[in-house]
Design an enzyme around this catalytic site. Sequence first.
Site, mmCIF file in Angstrom:
data_model
loop_
_atom_site.group_PDB
_atom_site.id
_atom_site.type_symbol
_atom_site.label_atom_id
_atom_site.label_comp_id
_atom_site.label_asym_id
_atom_site.label_seq_id
_atom_site.Cartn_x
_atom_site.Cartn_y
_atom_site.Cartn_z
ATOM 1 N N GLN A 135 -3.062 2.753 9.749
ATOM 2 C CA GLN A 135 -1.728 2.825 9.130
ATOM 3 C C GLN A 135 -0.758 3.620 10.005
ATOM 4 O OE1 GLN A 135 -4.584 3.318 7.484
ATOM 5 N NE2 GLN A 135 -4.474 2.654 5.365
ATOM 6 N N ASP B 51 -2.385 10.751 -2.652
ATOM 7 C CA ASP B 51 -2.708 9.669 -3.597
ATOM 8 C C ASP B 51 -3.017 10.188 -4.987
ATOM 9 O OD1 ASP B 51 -3.335 8.459 -0.790
ATOM 10 O OD2 ASP B 51 -2.988 6.818 -2.184
ATOM 11 N N ARG C 218 -7.468 -0.683 -7.206
ATOM 12 C CA ARG C 218 -7.813 0.460 -6.336
ATOM 13 C C ARG C 218 -7.968 1.691 -7.239
ATOM 14 N NH1 ARG C 218 -4.402 1.231 -0.955
ATOM 15 N NH2 ARG C 218 -6.337 2.249 -0.329
ATOM 16 N N ARG D 291 0.844 -1.192 0.000
ATOM 17 C CA ARG D 291 0.000 0.000 0.000
ATOM 18 C C ARG D 291 0.879 1.241 0.000
ATOM 19 N NH1 ARG D 291 1.710 1.967 3.892
ATOM 20 N NH2 ARG D 291 0.475 3.829 3.546
ATOM 21 N N GLY D 292 0.206 2.411 -0.132
ATOM 22 C CA GLY D 292 0.949 3.654 -0.301
ATOM 23 C C GLY D 292 1.141 3.846 -1.800
ATOM 24 N N ALA D 293 0.797 5.048 -2.287
ATOM 25 C CA ALA D 293 0.726 5.259 -3.734
ATOM 26 C C ALA D 293 1.986 4.813 -4.490
ATOM 27 C CB ALA D 293 0.382 6.724 -4.016
ATOM 28 N N ASN E 213 -5.924 12.272 -0.156
ATOM 29 C CA ASN E 213 -5.021 11.482 0.691
ATOM 30 C C ASN E 213 -5.902 10.741 1.689
ATOM 31 O OD1 ASN E 213 -2.325 10.649 1.447
ATOM 32 N ND2 ASN E 213 -2.599 11.841 3.321
ATOM 33 N N LYS E 214 -5.271 9.956 2.528
ATOM 34 C CA LYS E 214 -5.993 9.115 3.470
ATOM 35 C C LYS E 214 -7.098 9.869 4.202
ATOM 36 C CE LYS E 214 -5.717 5.660 3.915
ATOM 37 N NZ LYS E 214 -6.668 4.776 3.208
HETATM 38 O O1 MRU Z 1 -4.879 3.209 1.782
HETATM 39 P P1 MRU Z 1 -3.394 3.444 1.820
HETATM 40 O O2 MRU Z 1 -2.752 2.945 3.063
HETATM 41 O O3 MRU Z 1 -2.715 2.950 0.561
HETATM 42 O O4 MRU Z 1 -3.260 5.040 1.830
HETATM 43 C C1 MRU Z 1 -1.992 5.604 1.777
HETATM 44 C C2 MRU Z 1 -1.989 7.080 1.837
HETATM 45 O O5 MRU Z 1 -3.008 7.717 1.917
HETATM 46 C C3 MRU Z 1 -0.646 7.725 1.713
HETATM 47 O O6 MRU Z 1 -0.621 8.929 2.412
HETATM 48 C C4 MRU Z 1 -0.346 8.020 0.232
HETATM 49 O O7 MRU Z 1 -0.568 6.895 -0.553
HETATM 50 C C5 MRU Z 1 1.055 8.499 0.044
HETATM 51 S S1 MRU Z 1 2.254 7.226 0.323
HETATM 52 C C6 MRU Z 1 3.771 7.927 0.005
#
Ligand code: MRU
Length: 354
Positions: free
Chosen positions: A204, A245, A97, A54-56, A255-256
């Site tokens: 997270q 994201d 996703r 996970r994480g973009a 973002n999250k």
């Molecule tokens: O649902 P996730 O855990 O993939 O969400 C991640 C985030 O929102 C991060 O802040 C974003 O992807 C940036 S990661 C460098």
Amino acid sequence: MSVENLLSLPTVRLNEEDHTLSILDQTQLPSKTVYLRLSETEEMYEAIARLKVRGAPAIGVAAAYSLYLSVRPYAHYSFEEFSALFEEKRRYLDSARPTAVNLSWALNRMRACLMQHRHLPVTEIIICLKNEADSIKEEDTVMCRSIGQHGVKLLKPNWGILTHCNAGHLATSCFGTALAPVYTGMEQGMQFHLYADETRPLLQGARLTAFELQKAGADVTLLCDNMAASLMAKGRINAVLVGCDRVAANGDTANKIGTSGVAILAKYYHIPFYVCAPSSTIDLNCCTGKEIVIEERNPDEVTEMWYNERMAPPHIKVYNPAFDVTDFSLITAFITEKGIVYPPFKENFKKLFS
Ligand code: MRU
């Protein structure tokens, strides 16, 4: 453990000897450090959809390798057969996703690579696809370092820094985005007081950010999401650093879930709010945040996933968006690998990226 040792836990790794993909299973952290070895496209799709990776940026790297591995066994196909299969697998992985643009960005790069080398035999195209996936990963590392170098200039030693979700090492191939300025500062001998929002519902912040900052030897304190205002009111936060994201051309930022609330609080308490954004996450084809598709996730994540027993009444309606959009007016600046972008974002993104 130190900042460098953190990198000994890679998030995504291609195993060339048996043509599989190793993923650090982030759903098992922090209690277990487990690497999954994936070979089937469906397993790789599931790893992305279920947030094992996970994480973009990490999603982009994983998707590029997944696509390469999915088409690798078909070297005997004609180009037409091969490209039809490639497209089928690309679409499938892309549907894992919807919000993080890095997923489609990386898969589109792989498609551009395929088309660029269409005159070559399929066996050679497959080598080019592997090299392209390697480049996406290598560029991700360079990007993290560069965001760190730019971002650290905005920080001062002993500052209190709040972050939301995990945009650190675990979300990338190197130092992360939001945590890159922190790790860069630590490498230079600076110390900070990090505050990690737990980040309901998938935690997270508690499971991943607290874990990696502690491993890196940072001073980190965990708080529930609803405690950020009290911390800011006490003057303990000097800056907020978050990842993203998908950033729209006007600066609206997905973002999250919970990020926009933190930005609103930061504005109220006059605290700078920085979004750390690789250029691969800035989607200039998307005019404003209204166009960003927000992923809706399983209600179980809210009602029972982290509890020994379900803690909500059966059949209760649940609202569970994975992301929200922070209005550009709440963002002090974007820290990108190419430099810091201040408002007006629309004009300044164009200058930096065109
Ligand atoms: O649902 P996730 O855990 O993939 O969400 C991640 C985030 O929102 C991060 O802040 C974003 O992807 C940036 S990661 C460098």
